[in-house]
Design a protein around this motif. Structure first.
Motif, PDB file in Angstrom:
ATOM      1  N   LYS A   1      13.143  -2.728  -6.527  1.00 47.24           N
ATOM      2  CA  LYS A   1      14.037  -2.438  -5.550  1.00 47.24           C
ATOM      3  C   LYS A   1      15.108  -1.359  -5.725  1.00 47.24           C
ATOM      4  O   LYS A   1      15.494  -0.803  -4.628  1.00 47.24           O
TER       5      LYS A   1
ATOM      6  N   HIS B   1      14.493  -0.591   0.407  1.00 43.16           N
ATOM      7  CA  HIS B   1      12.999  -1.035   0.504  1.00 43.16           C
ATOM      8  C   HIS B   1      12.992  -2.710   0.446  1.00 43.16           C
ATOM      9  O   HIS B   1      13.748  -3.491  -0.329  1.00 43.16           O
TER      10      HIS B   1
ATOM     11  N   ILE C   1       8.912  -1.398  -4.851  1.00 49.88           N
ATOM     12  CA  ILE C   1       8.615  -0.060  -5.198  1.00 49.88           C
ATOM     13  C   ILE C   1       7.535   0.071  -6.195  1.00 49.88           C
ATOM     14  O   ILE C   1       7.488  -0.485  -7.070  1.00 49.88           O
TER      15      ILE C   1
ATOM     16  N   SER D   1      10.574   7.437  -2.817  1.00 49.99           N
ATOM     17  CA  SER D   1      10.339   6.043  -3.199  1.00 49.99           C
ATOM     18  C   SER D   1       9.321   5.531  -2.271  1.00 49.99           C
ATOM     19  O   SER D   1       9.562   5.515  -1.046  1.00 49.99           O
ATOM     20  N   THR D   2       8.306   4.821  -2.844  1.00 48.41           N
ATOM     21  CA  THR D   2       7.347   4.098  -2.093  1.00 48.41           C
ATOM     22  C   THR D   2       7.388   2.798  -2.413  1.00 48.41           C
ATOM     23  O   THR D   2       7.240   2.397  -3.428  1.00 48.41           O
ATOM     24  N   ASP D   3       7.030   2.004  -1.268  1.00 51.14           N
ATOM     25  CA  ASP D   3       6.726   0.665  -1.475  1.00 51.14           C
ATOM     26  C   ASP D   3       5.364   0.261  -0.722  1.00 51.14           C
ATOM     27  O   ASP D   3       4.627   1.106  -0.396  1.00 51.14           O
TER      28      ASP D   3
ATOM     29  N   ARG E   1       6.209   1.425   3.319  1.00 55.61           N
ATOM     30  CA  ARG E   1       7.074   2.557   3.589  1.00 55.61           C
ATOM     31  C   ARG E   1       7.298   3.663   2.676  1.00 55.61           C
ATOM     32  O   ARG E   1       7.283   3.279   1.362  1.00 55.61           O
TER      33      ARG E   1
ATOM     34  N   ASN F   1      10.384   6.379   1.410  1.00 54.22           N
ATOM     35  CA  ASN F   1      11.801   7.008   2.007  1.00 54.22           C
ATOM     36  C   ASN F   1      11.837   8.247   1.093  1.00 54.22           C
ATOM     37  O   ASN F   1      11.377   8.275   0.017  1.00 54.22           O
TER      38      ASN F   1
ATOM     39  N   ASN G   1      13.134   7.367   6.417  1.00 55.21           N
ATOM     40  CA  ASN G   1      11.964   6.847   6.349  1.00 55.21           C
ATOM     41  C   ASN G   1      10.864   7.777   6.755  1.00 55.21           C
ATOM     42  O   ASN G   1      11.206   8.262   8.032  1.00 55.21           O
TER      43      ASN G   1
ATOM     44  N   ASP H   1       5.859   5.052   7.731  1.00 51.10           N
ATOM     45  CA  ASP H   1       5.876   3.581   8.083  1.00 51.10           C
ATOM     46  C   ASP H   1       4.480   2.870   8.613  1.00 51.10           C
ATOM     47  O   ASP H   1       4.254   3.161   9.555  1.00 51.10           O
TER      48      ASP H   1
END
Length: 446
Positions: free
Chosen positions: A116, A175, A179, A193-195, A198, A200, A212, A215
């Motif tokens: 996170k 997030h 992540i 940073s990627t989850d 999404r 960001n 963002n 998405d």
């Protein structure tokens, strides 16, 4: 037995197994490995939220072979376990990724992330301490101003070298999902940073706001068909990044096109051969890692069974496909039952983009030479990795009569897996994480 040099123009050997113990806890398992831009530092993160930084030995005339050895430089606790009270979820301290920033001064900076929160750490040296304050005594206590009869000029005194790690920025609360990757932009001012759903975009100086830029979350979560598995910035073009998905596709995006990059510029996807269609097809086609080559011309992707190289100018099919462990195709059912089929293997380029490396099971890791089309399987284990001993290639026997130097596919230990590897940016030095052990192999020194 043929030595490694018969397969590739490199012979790697272990100067030492740097992080190792015969017994380990879950917190000791290494979860990421990363060289800095010069290769002088190597950072590892583990499931316990710790970051260990190694520094390369300086060259010595008396012991030239020690040049490639790395020793512990700094160890610090990057993340602590947390609890999300709103969602009643535990947030693990496990370090998912580490990314170095280019060195601008005497200090080093790196980004580390758990599920996170991303943190920017400063690692600096201190070998002097100030003495001779006017308002404080030698132990740091405030002095009575009435007792001060003269002014002193504070001086710096030498002290034992101390390496300090301090958090400079904390990027949080952006997030909803875990992540899985972070990537520093070539402008060195921003990073992504990627989850799962999404991506960001952050400025390294601003912690309370991110943008963002991708998405893929549908309005109805029941319509969700794929998730984002990895993302990376182009090494030279600050406006270009790429992300991969669980459906085996790679999307190249240009941030100049629009603020929200939901519409990709290019889509790299290999059509599936209908004759190979099976229950496991979708699972094994999921891309676990994507990396730009140092030149920025090629993309390398890793799925469960293969490594593929794509030319960013050709979307229709991969330029090269390398089988990592095709002998496991017949074992997919048992690998599904023990959850190994969901393992996420990483892949790396060497400094000249001519050799690829990725991990496998039984503590094996694979190398593929793009020029000669030769490949080799090596093993990172404490049993066969004596200091300064040349690694011998390993072979897996699929069926029929097994030779003396081969290992049967049924004998492979699937609990021993190499998911994380790193390659020195300029030299033939590699770092391989095998559970709680970190092995560093270097080119043979004659």
């Amino acid at each position: 037995m043929k030595c490694f040099s018969r397969y590739l123009p490199y012979i790697f050997r272990p100067p030492s197994s740097l992080l190792s113990s015969s017994c380990h806890t879950e917190a000791d398992i290494i979860s990421t490995v990363e060289f800095n831009s010069t290769g002088e530092l190597l950072a590892t993160g583990d499931k316990g939220g710790r970051v260990v930084v190694f520094q390369r030995e300086q060259e010595s005339k008396n012991q030239p072979h020690r040049r490639g050895e790395y020793n512990v430089y700094s160890t610090f606790q990057s993340h602590e376990p947390e609890f999300d009270y709103l969602k009643s979820l535990e947030i693990e301290e496990k370090i998912n990724k580490i990314r170095w920033l280019p060195q601008q001064n005497a200090a080093y900076f790196l980004l580390s992330t758990n599920d996170k929160t991303v943190k920017l750490w400063k690692i600096s040296e201190r070998d002097k301490r100030p003495e001779g304050y006017n308002l404080k005594d030698e132990e740091g206590r405030i002095r009575d101003p009435t007792t001060i009869t003269s002014l002193r000029v504070p001086v710096l005194r030498p002290m034992d070298l101390m390496v300090e790690a301090t958090p400079r920025r904390i990027f949080s609360n952006a997030h909803t999902y875990h992540i899985n990757s972070i990537s520093v932009n070539s402008d060195y001012e921003t990073y992504i940073s990627t989850d799962d759903l999404r991506i960001n975009l952050w400025n390294l100086e601003i912690t309370n706001r991110s943008f963002n830029i991708v998405d893929i979350k549908p309005a109805n979560m029941e319509e969700l068909t794929e998730v984002i598995t990895a993302a990376e910035f182009h090494p030279n073009q600050c406006n270009t990044f790429v992300y991969s998905s669980s459906k085996g596709s790679i999307r190249l995006c240009d941030m100049r096109t629009s603020a929200l990059c939901d519409n990709h510029s290019k889509l790299f996807e290999e059509p599936e051969d209908p004759s190979n269609r099976s229950f496991f097809s979708e699972i094994i086609s999921s891309i676990s890692d994507v990396k730009f080559s140092h030149s920025g011309r090629y993309l390398m992707t890793r799925d469960y069974l293969t490594v593929k190289v794509w030319d960013i100018n050709m979307e229709s099919k991969p330029l090269e496909t390398y089988q990592v462990h095709d002998y496991l195709r017949s074992k997919l059912c048992s690998l599904y039952e023990n959850d190994c089929i969901f393992d996420k293997f990483e892949c790396v380029w060497n400094g000249t983009d001519s050799v690829l490396m990725t991990g496998s099971y039984n503590n094996f890791f694979r190398m593929f030479d793009r020029n000669t089309k030769r490949d080799v399987t090596l093993e990172a284990s404490r049993e066969n990795s004596k200091p300064r001993a040349i690694l011998k290639p390993r072979k897996v026997c699929v069926g029929g009569k097994r030779r003396k130097d081969e290992i049967s596919v049924d004998s492979l230990d699937f609990s021993k897996k190499i998911l994380h590897t790193a390659w020195h940016p300029n030299e033939n030095i590699i770092a391989v994480a095998a559970t709680n052990n970190l092995y560093i192999f270097q080119d043979k020194v004659n």
